[in-house]
Design a protein around this motif. Structure first.
Motif, PDB file in Angstrom:
ATOM      1  N   PHE A 181      22.221  78.472   1.488  1.00 49.31           N
ATOM      2  CA  PHE A 181      21.125  79.342   2.645  1.00 49.31           C
ATOM      3  C   PHE A 181      21.679  80.286   3.238  1.00 49.31           C
ATOM      4  N   THR A 239      15.175  81.904   1.260  1.00 49.12           N
ATOM      5  CA  THR A 239      15.507  81.415   2.299  1.00 49.12           C
ATOM      6  C   THR A 239      14.441  79.987   2.313  1.00 49.12           C
ATOM      7  N   CYS A 248      19.904  83.438   3.676  1.00 46.44           N
ATOM      8  CA  CYS A 248      19.131  84.391   4.560  1.00 46.44           C
ATOM      9  C   CYS A 248      19.658  85.598   4.757  1.00 46.44           C
ATOM     10  N   SER A 306      18.405  72.561   0.475  1.00 46.76           N
ATOM     11  CA  SER A 306      19.213  71.670   0.967  1.00 46.76           C
ATOM     12  C   SER A 306      18.874  70.097   1.242  1.00 46.76           C
ATOM     13  N   ALA A 339      15.992  77.889  -0.416  1.00 47.82           N
ATOM     14  CA  ALA A 339      17.210  77.429  -0.033  1.00 47.82           C
ATOM     15  C   ALA A 339      17.335  76.614   0.897  1.00 47.82           C
ATOM     16  N   ALA A 340      16.222  76.702   1.901  1.00 48.69           N
ATOM     17  CA  ALA A 340      16.353  75.466   2.643  1.00 48.69           C
ATOM     18  C   ALA A 340      15.536  74.142   2.182  1.00 48.69           C
ATOM     19  N   MET A 359      25.295  74.294  -0.562  1.00 46.28           N
ATOM     20  CA  MET A 359      23.678  74.301  -0.424  1.00 46.28           C
ATOM     21  C   MET A 359      24.208  75.279   1.230  1.00 46.28           C
TER      22      MET A 359
END
Length: 60
Positions: free
Chosen positions: A18, A35, A22, A42, A38-39, A14
């Protein structure tokens, strides 16, 4: 501890995802959707690790 109960490899994947998201967002994506996605993934993995690890350890 087996691989199924070890969240470290998933957390590392993860983190890499991320960083890649980004870098992609700074170049191509105007709104930063990757982004944020992915955040969010996570944070879900970290929440799973935080809340499920004690249950797995108690079950063993």
């Amino acid at each position: 501890m087996s691989l199924a109960l070890n969240f470290d490899w998933l957390t590392n994947i993860m983190a890499i995802l991320f960083v890649v998201a980004c870098l992609y967002d700074t170049r191509y994506d105007e709104y930063g959707v990757l982004t944020l996605a992915a955040a969010t993934m996570s944070l879900i993995v970290m929440a799973m690790e935080l809340f499920l690890r004690p249950a797995f350890e108690m079950a063993l």
